[in-house]
Design a protein around this motif. Sequence first.
Motif, PDB file in Angstrom:
ATOM      1  N   GLY A 534       0.773  -1.241   0.000  1.00 29.46           N
ATOM      2  CA  GLY A 534       0.000   0.000   0.000  1.00 29.46           C
ATOM      3  C   GLY A 534       0.799   1.283   0.000  1.00 29.46           C
ATOM      4  O   GLY A 534       0.339   2.288   0.568  1.00 29.46           O
ATOM      5  N   ASP A 535       1.971   1.285  -0.637  1.00 29.85           N
ATOM      6  CA  ASP A 535       2.777   2.514  -0.673  1.00 29.85           C
ATOM      7  C   ASP A 535       2.253   3.451  -1.773  1.00 29.85           C
ATOM      8  O   ASP A 535       2.817   3.551  -2.861  1.00 29.85           O
ATOM      9  N   LEU A 536       1.163   4.135  -1.465  1.00 28.93           N
ATOM     10  CA  LEU A 536       0.524   5.009  -2.448  1.00 28.93           C
ATOM     11  C   LEU A 536       1.448   6.161  -2.850  1.00 28.93           C
ATOM     12  O   LEU A 536       1.457   6.574  -4.009  1.00 28.93           O
ATOM     13  N   PHE A 537       2.258   6.651  -1.905  1.00 29.36           N
ATOM     14  CA  PHE A 537       3.181   7.758  -2.199  1.00 29.36           C
ATOM     15  C   PHE A 537       4.142   7.381  -3.326  1.00 29.36           C
ATOM     16  O   PHE A 537       4.286   8.114  -4.315  1.00 29.36           O
ATOM     17  N   ALA A 538       4.804   6.242  -3.225  1.00 27.59           N
ATOM     18  CA  ALA A 538       5.796   5.836  -4.227  1.00 27.59           C
ATOM     19  C   ALA A 538       5.142   5.581  -5.582  1.00 27.59           C
ATOM     20  O   ALA A 538       5.699   5.909  -6.640  1.00 27.59           O
ATOM     21  N   ILE A 539       3.969   5.012  -5.535  1.00 26.72           N
ATOM     22  CA  ILE A 539       3.262   4.680  -6.779  1.00 26.72           C
ATOM     23  C   ILE A 539       2.806   5.948  -7.489  1.00 26.72           C
ATOM     24  O   ILE A 539       2.927   6.074  -8.717  1.00 26.72           O
ATOM     25  N   TYR A 540       2.294   6.914  -6.729  1.00 27.40           N
ATOM     26  CA  TYR A 540       1.854   8.180  -7.311  1.00 27.40           C
ATOM     27  C   TYR A 540       3.046   8.974  -7.858  1.00 27.40           C
ATOM     28  O   TYR A 540       2.988   9.550  -8.948  1.00 27.40           O
ATOM     29  N   LYS A 541       4.138   8.990  -7.120  1.00 23.56           N
ATOM     30  CA  LYS A 541       5.337   9.707  -7.540  1.00 23.56           C
ATOM     31  C   LYS A 541       5.859   9.151  -8.872  1.00 23.56           C
ATOM     32  O   LYS A 541       6.222   9.899  -9.777  1.00 23.56           O
ATOM     33  N   ARG A 542       5.862   7.824  -9.006  1.00 20.13           N
ATOM     34  CA  ARG A 542       6.321   7.190 -10.247  1.00 20.13           C
ATOM     35  C   ARG A 542       5.416   7.579 -11.413  1.00 20.13           C
ATOM     36  O   ARG A 542       5.877   7.846 -12.533  1.00 20.13           O
ATOM     37  N   LEU A 543       4.122   7.598 -11.171  1.00 18.86           N
ATOM     38  CA  LEU A 543       3.174   7.959 -12.219  1.00 18.86           C
ATOM     39  C   LEU A 543       3.404   9.391 -12.697  1.00 18.86           C
ATOM     40  O   LEU A 543       3.443   9.653 -13.905  1.00 18.86           O
ATOM     41  N   VAL A 544       3.543  10.319 -11.769  1.00 15.71           N
ATOM     42  CA  VAL A 544       3.721  11.733 -12.125  1.00 15.71           C
ATOM     43  C   VAL A 544       4.985  11.914 -12.957  1.00 15.71           C
ATOM     44  O   VAL A 544       4.981  12.606 -13.987  1.00 15.71           O
ATOM     45  N   GLU A 545       6.071  11.287 -12.551  1.00 16.61           N
ATOM     46  CA  GLU A 545       7.326  11.412 -13.290  1.00 16.61           C
ATOM     47  C   GLU A 545       7.203  10.822 -14.697  1.00 16.61           C
ATOM     48  O   GLU A 545       7.717  11.389 -15.671  1.00 16.61           O
ATOM     49  N   SER A 546       6.517   9.685 -14.807  1.00 20.11           N
ATOM     50  CA  SER A 546       6.335   9.034 -16.115  1.00 20.11           C
ATOM     51  C   SER A 546       5.445   9.863 -17.027  1.00 20.11           C
ATOM     52  O   SER A 546       5.715  10.005 -18.230  1.00 20.11           O
ATOM     53  N   MET A 547       4.383  10.439 -16.462  1.00 20.66           N
ATOM     54  CA  MET A 547       3.475  11.252 -17.271  1.00 20.66           C
ATOM     55  C   MET A 547       4.163  12.506 -17.794  1.00 20.66           C
ATOM     56  O   MET A 547       3.912  12.941 -18.922  1.00 20.66           O
ATOM     57  N   ASN A 548       5.034  13.076 -16.987  1.00 20.27           N
ATOM     58  CA  ASN A 548       5.765  14.262 -17.447  1.00 20.27           C
ATOM     59  C   ASN A 548       6.618  13.935 -18.671  1.00 20.27           C
ATOM     60  O   ASN A 548       6.741  14.751 -19.595  1.00 20.27           O
ATOM     61  N   ILE A 549       7.216  12.749 -18.688  1.00 23.75           N
ATOM     62  CA  ILE A 549       8.017  12.328 -19.842  1.00 23.75           C
ATOM     63  C   ILE A 549       7.123  12.122 -21.065  1.00 23.75           C
ATOM     64  O   ILE A 549       7.414  12.619 -22.165  1.00 23.75           O
ATOM     65  N   LEU A 550       6.005  11.407 -20.901  1.00 16.30           N
ATOM     66  CA  LEU A 550       5.109  11.123 -22.030  1.00 16.30           C
ATOM     67  C   LEU A 550       4.511  12.402 -22.600  1.00 16.30           C
ATOM     68  O   LEU A 550       4.379  12.557 -23.818  1.00 16.30           O
ATOM     69  N   GLU A 551       4.153  13.343 -21.725  1.00 15.75           N
ATOM     70  CA  GLU A 551       3.554  14.593 -22.189  1.00 15.75           C
ATOM     71  C   GLU A 551       4.531  15.447 -22.984  1.00 15.75           C
ATOM     72  O   GLU A 551       4.111  16.296 -23.788  1.00 15.75           O
ATOM     73  N   SER A 552       5.817  15.225 -22.805  1.00 14.74           N
ATOM     74  CA  SER A 552       6.807  15.984 -23.564  1.00 14.74           C
ATOM     75  C   SER A 552       7.006  15.412 -24.967  1.00 14.74           C
ATOM     76  O   SER A 552       7.625  16.068 -25.816  1.00 14.74           O
ATOM     77  N   HIS A 553       6.476  14.210 -25.225  1.00 12.53           N
ATOM     78  CA  HIS A 553       6.656  13.572 -26.534  1.00 12.53           C
ATOM     79  C   HIS A 553       5.348  13.335 -27.299  1.00 12.53           C
ATOM     80  O   HIS A 553       5.370  13.155 -28.517  1.00 12.53           O
ATOM     81  N   LEU A 554       4.225  13.299 -26.590  1.00 14.25           N
ATOM     82  CA  LEU A 554       2.940  12.985 -27.219  1.00 14.25           C
ATOM     83  C   LEU A 554       1.933  14.091 -26.928  1.00 14.25           C
ATOM     84  O   LEU A 554       1.897  14.628 -25.816  1.00 14.25           O
ATOM     85  N   LYS A 555       1.101  14.402 -27.911  1.00  9.22           N
ATOM     86  CA  LYS A 555       0.069  15.423 -27.758  1.00  9.22           C
ATOM     87  C   LYS A 555      -1.248  14.731 -27.413  1.00  9.22           C
ATOM     88  O   LYS A 555      -1.819  13.996 -28.222  1.00  9.22           O
ATOM     89  N   PHE A 556      -1.733  14.959 -26.186  1.00  2.36           N
ATOM     90  CA  PHE A 556      -2.942  14.289 -25.735  1.00  2.36           C
ATOM     91  C   PHE A 556      -4.183  15.157 -25.974  1.00  2.36           C
ATOM     92  O   PHE A 556      -4.115  16.393 -25.874  1.00  2.36           O
ATOM     93  N   ALA A 557      -5.298  14.496 -26.280  1.00  2.00           N
ATOM     94  CA  ALA A 557      -6.558  15.197 -26.541  1.00  2.00           C
ATOM     95  C   ALA A 557      -7.101  15.776 -25.241  1.00  2.00           C
ATOM     96  O   ALA A 557      -7.368  15.038 -24.282  1.00  2.00           O
ATOM     97  N   HIS A 558      -7.270  17.081 -25.219  1.00  7.00           N
ATOM     98  CA  HIS A 558      -7.724  17.776 -24.011  1.00  7.00           C
ATOM     99  C   HIS A 558      -8.731  18.846 -24.386  1.00  7.00           C
ATOM    100  O   HIS A 558      -8.591  19.516 -25.410  1.00  7.00           O
ATOM    101  N   ASP A 559      -9.740  19.007 -23.554  1.00  3.03           N
ATOM    102  CA  ASP A 559     -10.787  20.006 -23.774  1.00  3.03           C
ATOM    103  C   ASP A 559     -10.861  20.910 -22.547  1.00  3.03           C
ATOM    104  O   ASP A 559     -10.820  20.419 -21.410  1.00  3.03           O
ATOM    105  N   PRO A 560     -10.967  22.233 -22.730  1.00  5.20           N
ATOM    106  CA  PRO A 560     -10.998  23.148 -21.581  1.00  5.20           C
ATOM    107  C   PRO A 560     -12.147  22.870 -20.619  1.00  5.20           C
ATOM    108  O   PRO A 560     -12.017  23.096 -19.411  1.00  5.20           O
ATOM    109  N   TYR A 561     -13.276  22.362 -21.153  1.00  2.00           N
ATOM    110  CA  TYR A 561     -14.451  22.122 -20.305  1.00  2.00           C
ATOM    111  C   TYR A 561     -14.436  20.715 -19.710  1.00  2.00           C
ATOM    112  O   TYR A 561     -14.702  20.522 -18.523  1.00  2.00           O
ATOM    113  N   TYR A 562     -14.118  19.721 -20.533  1.00  3.07           N
ATOM    114  CA  TYR A 562     -14.208  18.327 -20.103  1.00  3.07           C
ATOM    115  C   TYR A 562     -12.893  17.754 -19.576  1.00  3.07           C
ATOM    116  O   TYR A 562     -12.883  16.668 -19.007  1.00  3.07           O
ATOM    117  N   GLY A 563     -11.789  18.435 -19.793  1.00  4.23           N
ATOM    118  CA  GLY A 563     -10.505  17.869 -19.390  1.00  4.23           C
ATOM    119  C   GLY A 563      -9.977  16.913 -20.450  1.00  4.23           C
ATOM    120  O   GLY A 563     -10.223  17.088 -21.651  1.00  4.23           O
TER     121      GLY A 563
END
Length: 652
Positions: A534-563
């Motif tokens: 149940g180490d939610l801290f470590a799991i969340y930290k890994r996700l955030v770091e990984s998403m930052n890398i993916l967002e720098s290479h891929l353009k994700f579909a996002h809407d100002p109203y719906y997210g």
Amino acid sequence: MRKNRFAALLLLISALLIIYLVKLETSYLSSSRTLANYDFSGFNNTVGSRKLLVPNIIHFIIFDKTDVDFVMFVCMLSAWLNHRPSHMMLHTNVKMEEKSKYLTVLRSVMGDGLVIQHLPQPSHVFGVKLAIVHHAADVARLQVLSKYGGIYLDWDVFVVKSLNSFRHYECAIGWPEGAYTGNQVIVAHKNARFLKLWLQSYRDYHPSEWYYNGGEVPTKQILVPRPGLVHRVYTEFGVEALDKELYQQNWQDYSKRYTIHLLASHKYLHDKAVLTEEEYNKCNCTFATLVNSVISQVADEQLSVLNNAALEDKLTKYLNNQIQSNSLLKKHLTPEIFADLKHQMTSSFHSTIFDVVKTGLSNPDSSVGVLVPDTESYHTFKSLLLPIIKDYHHLPEDFVGQPNHTWGNVNTIGKFGSEVISTRIRIARSIEGYPLNSKMTKQNLIDLEQTVRSVLEQNFAGTYHSLPEMTEEFRKDLVDRHFMFEDCDRFNKGGGGCQHWPTGRGIYISNDEKFLVWINEEDHLRIISMDKGGDLFAIYKRLVESMNILESHLKFAHDPYYGFLTFCPTNIGTTLRASVHLKFNNLKQSEVKNEAKQLGLQVRGTHGEHSDVKGGIMDISNARRLGLTEYEAINQVYTGVNKILDLDRQGK
């Protein structure tokens, strides 16, 4: 003086031009009248004429049917697309159901080129009662051709290629060696001598003999003595019995024929092949090849009518409470909203309201009942989707839009107790420029897979596993370990999803097996950070770091109203789902569900949405993904699960 001469010259040229145009028009009209009243005495049907003698009209005749069936639909399409007539006449003695799905598609393809012409069914011929409807149709085709001229086709004749080369003859008809003529395909001028003689032969009508007047008499009594009355077509019209070639083989030589009689009314000749829209592809035979060859020429938005017509009938029953459902679709879809959205279509991928609602119609037990085929649909079909989204995510009526994307302060998230078996956080993402699940083509799937795989392999330490290349043993092991998605569920399939499965699907697994990426399952990407315990801290930290890398290479579909946008509107917004697998010692499943609901959490089985709880192990996660930030969703799970664990411990 020079000006006067120049003016006179211009006047003379103008006069000569007018005389020329008048003569040209007169010549054309004279030629047209001559062609219409052509006298074929002494005409050579072996050589034919340099001119096109036969009008470019195709005739079909059906009696006592108010609708077009699948085989006739395919044959009419083939005639229109592969021959390209000036227009097509459908002769019938009854009022056709104009809104039937096949006729609707034909209208959308042919426009005004399709003419439905009332034709009384002949009841007698030369005072003798016609015994069966087939004999009435035999007589009617001769009458129609004698009136209009053109190309007559039986309703189950498939046109392989243009028949224009046969329009240079007085009359062309299929007449195989050693056989009677086939009246399934007739190309004829209205003044063709053979038509008149054939019709006159019905003075000796034999009502008890199926093909006596339709084939035996015109062959033996008219054409054998006078073969020059027609252009004889030995095999190119495909009027001989080709049942084995059509329904038991993949016959390559069909392309050498101009037309092929499909023998659809002779069921005993194709009993192993079901000639319906739903079943035709199962035969893996020439018939399926022919069907697909014309279907592929029709635009997606026109073909969508095939499904939409059936869906509209089902939707009418749904709205009239003939189909019971407790879904959000049932709650929010009204006849007025449907009428308003019925003719709307997205410009990007031609999605319709039927693409949105068909999962709910196929699965009335669905709690939501909608899936979204492309990102544009969120706005095109907003009048239906927004009330459903607000209801599911418990949003206020004055909801102003998804908060700004933020991961928050990762360090404020802690750990769960020892009761937690495993923890995972997943993020769904759609890549900009692609449609969503149900509209993804095979090439879309392959291209997206290659793009994402390249980014993963260049920026992370792990291995990509393609689903089509996996052994069944390896795939099952991944599923059992809760790494891999299972086969597509009925809710996604009902919405048109999971096409071309398993092409373009796969999973990326990091070397430490704590970071996964699913490609082209329900959404383009499912990014997962997980671990035992149940180490939610470590799991969340890994996700955030990984998403930052993916967002720098891929353009994700996002809407100002719906997210962030996804295939299922229950996932939009953060798209984040943080879940824990745990087994309580004292609380019952019903008690856990009740408490979780109060805390904004949901309980389900460990194999994802729509799966059952097995072995007492429950999956608890945040219920909402819209209307709160990523950090708020994570914190909701952290505090909520800890509260339920405290209750369980107190019970102990």
